[in-house]
Structures are given as C-alpha cells and as structure tokens.
Design a protein around this motif. Structure first.
Motif, PDB file in Angstrom:
ATOM      1  N   PHE A 139       0.831  -1.207   0.000  1.00 32.96           N
ATOM      2  CA  PHE A 139       0.000   0.000   0.000  1.00 32.96           C
ATOM      3  C   PHE A 139       0.861   1.250   0.000  1.00 32.96           C
ATOM      4  CE2 PHE A 139      -2.956  -3.083   1.695  1.00 32.96           C
ATOM      5  CZ  PHE A 139      -4.143  -2.716   1.094  1.00 32.96           C
ATOM      6  N   ARG A 140       0.384   2.299  -0.677  1.00 30.73           N
ATOM      7  CA  ARG A 140       0.976   3.613  -0.519  1.00 30.73           C
ATOM      8  C   ARG A 140      -0.133   4.582  -0.080  1.00 30.73           C
ATOM      9  NH1 ARG A 140       1.969   4.622  -6.837  1.00 30.73           N
ATOM     10  NH2 ARG A 140      -0.190   4.880  -7.462  1.00 30.73           N
ATOM     11  N   ARG A 141       0.295   5.748   0.370  1.00 27.61           N
ATOM     12  CA  ARG A 141      -0.693   6.692   0.869  1.00 27.61           C
ATOM     13  C   ARG A 141      -1.625   7.115  -0.261  1.00 27.61           C
ATOM     14  NH1 ARG A 141      -1.126   7.788   5.293  1.00 27.61           N
ATOM     15  NH2 ARG A 141       1.015   7.420   5.923  1.00 27.61           N
ATOM     16  N   GLY A 142      -2.916   7.174   0.034  1.00 29.61           N
ATOM     17  CA  GLY A 142      -3.888   7.580  -0.972  1.00 29.61           C
ATOM     18  C   GLY A 142      -3.950   9.091  -1.079  1.00 29.61           C
ATOM     19  N   THR A 143      -4.678   9.580  -2.087  1.00 27.16           N
ATOM     20  CA  THR A 143      -4.757  11.025  -2.273  1.00 27.16           C
ATOM     21  C   THR A 143      -5.792  11.663  -1.352  1.00 27.16           C
ATOM     22  OG1 THR A 143      -6.216  10.535  -4.125  1.00 27.16           O
ATOM     23  CG2 THR A 143      -3.940  11.101  -4.647  1.00 27.16           C
ATOM     24  N   CYS A 150      -0.132  -0.477  -4.349  1.00 27.32           N
ATOM     25  CA  CYS A 150       0.935  -0.058  -5.257  1.00 27.32           C
ATOM     26  C   CYS A 150       1.878  -1.212  -5.541  1.00 27.32           C
ATOM     27  CB  CYS A 150       1.656   1.175  -4.727  1.00 27.32           C
ATOM     28  SG  CYS A 150       2.889   0.879  -3.494  1.00 27.32           S
ATOM     29  N   PHE A 151       2.450  -1.184  -6.732  1.00 27.53           N
ATOM     30  CA  PHE A 151       3.399  -2.204  -7.154  1.00 27.53           C
ATOM     31  C   PHE A 151       4.796  -1.583  -7.063  1.00 27.53           C
ATOM     32  CE2 PHE A 151       0.441  -4.717 -10.252  1.00 27.53           C
ATOM     33  CZ  PHE A 151      -0.530  -4.749  -9.280  1.00 27.53           C
ATOM     34  N   LEU A 206       5.981   2.708   0.469  1.00 24.83           N
ATOM     35  CA  LEU A 206       5.044   1.809   1.148  1.00 24.83           C
ATOM     36  C   LEU A 206       4.608   2.398   2.489  1.00 24.83           C
ATOM     37  CD1 LEU A 206       6.770  -1.621   0.465  1.00 24.83           C
ATOM     38  CD2 LEU A 206       4.621  -0.825  -0.521  1.00 24.83           C
ATOM     39  N   VAL A 207       3.359   2.165   2.840  1.00 19.15           N
ATOM     40  CA  VAL A 207       2.838   2.573   4.152  1.00 19.15           C
ATOM     41  C   VAL A 207       2.070   1.413   4.774  1.00 19.15           C
ATOM     42  CG1 VAL A 207       2.594   5.017   3.550  1.00 19.15           C
ATOM     43  CG2 VAL A 207       0.665   3.481   3.216  1.00 19.15           C
ATOM     44  N   TRP A 208       1.878   1.510   6.075  1.00 18.00           N
ATOM     45  CA  TRP A 208       0.963   0.578   6.748  1.00 18.00           C
ATOM     46  C   TRP A 208       0.268   1.292   7.891  1.00 18.00           C
ATOM     47  CZ3 TRP A 208      -0.885  -3.825   5.041  1.00 18.00           C
ATOM     48  CH2 TRP A 208      -1.780  -4.496   5.878  1.00 18.00           C
ATOM     49  N   ASP A 209      -1.041   1.315   7.867  1.00 22.19           N
ATOM     50  CA  ASP A 209      -1.811   1.814   9.014  1.00 22.19           C
ATOM     51  C   ASP A 209      -3.198   1.175   8.971  1.00 22.19           C
ATOM     52  OD1 ASP A 209      -3.159   3.170   7.025  1.00 22.19           O
ATOM     53  OD2 ASP A 209      -2.106   5.063   7.358  1.00 22.19           O
ATOM     54  N   SER A 210      -4.170   1.809   9.568  1.00 16.93           N
ATOM     55  CA  SER A 210      -5.497   1.185   9.645  1.00 16.93           C
ATOM     56  C   SER A 210      -6.384   1.526   8.456  1.00 16.93           C
ATOM     57  CB  SER A 210      -6.197   1.617  10.942  1.00 16.93           C
ATOM     58  OG  SER A 210      -5.469   1.169  12.038  1.00 16.93           O
TER      59      SER A 210
END
Lengths: 49, 315
Positions: free
Chosen positions: B27-31, B39-40, B50-54
């Motif tokens: 995952f990457r941060r969304g807009t 995301c690839f 890359l990000v990770w949260d809820s």
C-alpha cells in the motif's frame, strides 16, 4: 430473497421415473397457480435492449 | 500496527535487492484520507513509498490474478486466505509468491467515520488505538475499536494463514464472536418482509460495480453482468436488475468469500453488501463445515462431491 417458498421446487427424477415426473409437474403447476401471478419479481421500468 | 511498516520496507527492500521477486504489492498513501491505495513496487528505491496503518482495507489478492512475475505480497489475515483461494483456483502459483504476513488488528471504516462529521475530513492520523480526525473547524479523537470495519470487528482470523515472512508477532485471535447475528435476523423474516428489506437495502445502488471490482473472487474475464450474448441480467438500475446482480454475485462467491470486506469498503453508497456473501458463508460453515481459504490441502465444497452432502431441499 423474498420469493414465496412454493414458487421454487427442486426434485431428483430419474429418466425411468415418468410417473414421478408427471406427478411433480402437476403438483408444482397446481401449487404455483394457487399462489397466483408473481407480483414482486417484475420490472417496472421500460425494458433495456 | 504502525510499527510494522519499517519491517515491511526492510523485507521488501531485501527481496527486491536479492532479485527474489520482480515486484512487491503493498500500500501507498492515498490522495484522500482513509483511502490507502495498492501499489506495485518494482525497485528497491521505491520501497519508501510503502505505508501501513489502519486504512489498508483493500484486499491485495485481487492484484494477483493470472500474473506471471515473481511477486512479494503484503498480506493481512483475510488477504492470505484469498491468496490461498487464488492458489486453489489456479489463478497464481504458490512458488511465484513471497507472502509478507501482517498480523492485523482491524481496519477502520471510512463510511462510519465520515458519517460522524458534516464537513469534509482532511487529515486522519493514528497513534496506538486512537484515531484523530481533523477538518476545517473540528478535531476529534476516536477509539479505534469503535470505528472498525464491521467485518474486522467480527474477524476471527486476523493472522495470516500462510506466509513466508512475518512482520511482527502474531496477534491474539478474537474469541466468542457471534458472526451471524444480523444474518439470523434476516432469516426469521417472512418472504414479504425479506422482499422489502432487500428493496430498502439496495435502494441506493447505482450499479457502479465497485464491489465487484474490489473483490479478489471476481476475476472472470467477462462478468455475467457485462455479457451481451446472451444477456443474463438487465443493465438498468431497475430494482429487479439490481437485486439480480447482487444475489448472483453473492452466489458466485459461495464457499470462496473470506469476508475481507473489500466490497463494502469500496461501495460509494455505503450499502451493506456483505449481508449477501455472509449468508452463504454461514451456510457453507453450517452445511459443509467449511471456511474459505484456510488450507491448501482441501478442495472447496462446491467442487467436491460427498454422498452425505445435505440435500434436504430436493423433494
């Protein structure tokens, strides 16, 4: 999903069981006739081609 | 859960540097807030995106279908179960995958949170089990457990069922969860009440197919709703066409759905589409003692025959 139970019927009939087939079809058609026309599962808007 | 990200980055960087995988799906941060996007990542330099949260509720197994590359994939409990389903259904091979398992404590429900505020939410941050929401003229801190996605609140498989790497210690699974209370309530309704209930439930549907597109199970090259010869279902937003679409889609997911909640999360109208798939999940559990995606060893109930399969419905 909100269809009357009597409208849907599942049977297992072997190709050799012609009399059972006749009985089931008669029962099902009689049951559905008794329920009358299905008033819910009908489209209200114009048919889309 | 925030601490996972360093580990995810470290593993992804190593896999890409050593050439074990061609890309990592994460995952990457969304807009916009609460909408992280898949995301690839194809080079070690891009790993920092890359990000990770809820807000990583989307099911990444959706992006594996028929891929030929070697792939590292970040997988929560539900993603991992859908990866298993993908492998069972020959949509990807196990040896193509390096599964980066993420023990999950649930994702937050963007519909629920947005409904609490009248104006647009501009920033969402989280720390431990607190979620802070900010917008013009307001700021509020919420308990994460109060704003979990419905499926996460009922989740009993938070840990990945298969994984090659693990980014943290396994979390405790939730016990004594009554998963099917809402389904039992619907089952007790009369046919007329059911008809009205589903009419109301689906009245907001705009047939955008976001639920289908977000679903890792919906990978048919041509979906039955898009087929024109023959046309299985009308393409209008007539209530009957909408109802037919939702019921048929749910049946296509019978014995395969892991209740990842992607469909409900994706729905722009906030329709509780999981009610359909969950009924079939409940039936599969009760009739076939089956939970989807738990093992590579067993075939799912709909492609196996046992002489003692329940057949009470056949008269």
């Amino acid at each position: 999903m909100g269809i009357e139970p009597g409208r849907l019927h599942f049977s297992w009939i072997s190709s050799a069981e012609s009399t059972k087939f006749v009985d089931v079809v008669n029962d099902v058609t009689a049951g559905v006739k008794a329920l009358g026309p299905n008033k819910t599962f009908l489209k209200t808007e114009a048919k889309v081609a | 859960m925030l601490a996972y990200i360093e580990k995810i980055k470290e593993i992804s960087r190593r896999l890409l540097q050593e050439g074990n995988v061609d890309m990592v799906i994460g995952f990457r941060r969304g807009t916009v807030p609460m909408m992280n996007e898949p995301c690839f990542v194809k080079t070690p330099e891009d790993v920092d995106n890359l990000v990770w949260d809820s807000n990583c509720g989307i099911n990444l197994a959706n992006y594996l279908t028929n891929r030929q590359e070697k792939i590292g994939i970040v997988a929560k409990g539900c993603d991992s179960r859908n990866i298993v389903t993908h492998i069972i259904e020959n949509k990807i091979k196990r040896d193509q995958l390096v599964i980066i398992g993420v023990p999950c404590k649930g994702m937050i429900d963007r519909h629920k949170i947005q409904a609490m505020f009248e104006t647009e939410i501009e920033h969402v941050t989280e720390l431990d089990d607190k979620i802070t929401i900010k917008g013009v003229g307001f700021e509020k801190t919420l308990e994460k457990k109060d704003v979990l996605q419905d499926n996460c609140a009922l989740c009993i498989h938070r840990n990945p069922v298969i994984h090659d790497e693990l980014v943290g210690d396994l979390v405790d699974e939730q016990k004594n969860i009554d998963r099917y209370k809402d389904i039992r309530n619907i089952e007790t309704l009369s046919p007329e009440e059911k008809w009205r209930y589903f009419d109301n439930l689906l009245s907001a549907c705009i047939r955008c197919y976001a639920c289908r597109n977000a679903c890792p199970l919906c990978y048919c090259p041509t979906c039955f709703v898009d087929e024109s010869r023959p046309q299985w279902v009308g393409k209008s937003i007539d209530p009957i066409d909408i109802r037919t679409f939702h019921f048929l889609r749910a049946y296509h997911c019978a014995g395969r759905c892991t209740d990842c909640g992607s469909c409900e999360r994706a729905c722009p109208m906030g329709i509780k589409v999981r009610l359909f798939t969950k009924k079939l999940e409940k039936d599969c559990l009760e009739l076939f003692d089956w939970e989807a995606g738990m093992t590579l060893e067993k075939r799912p109930p709909l492609d196996t025959y046992r002489p003692d399969d329940p057949d009470d419905f056949i008269k």
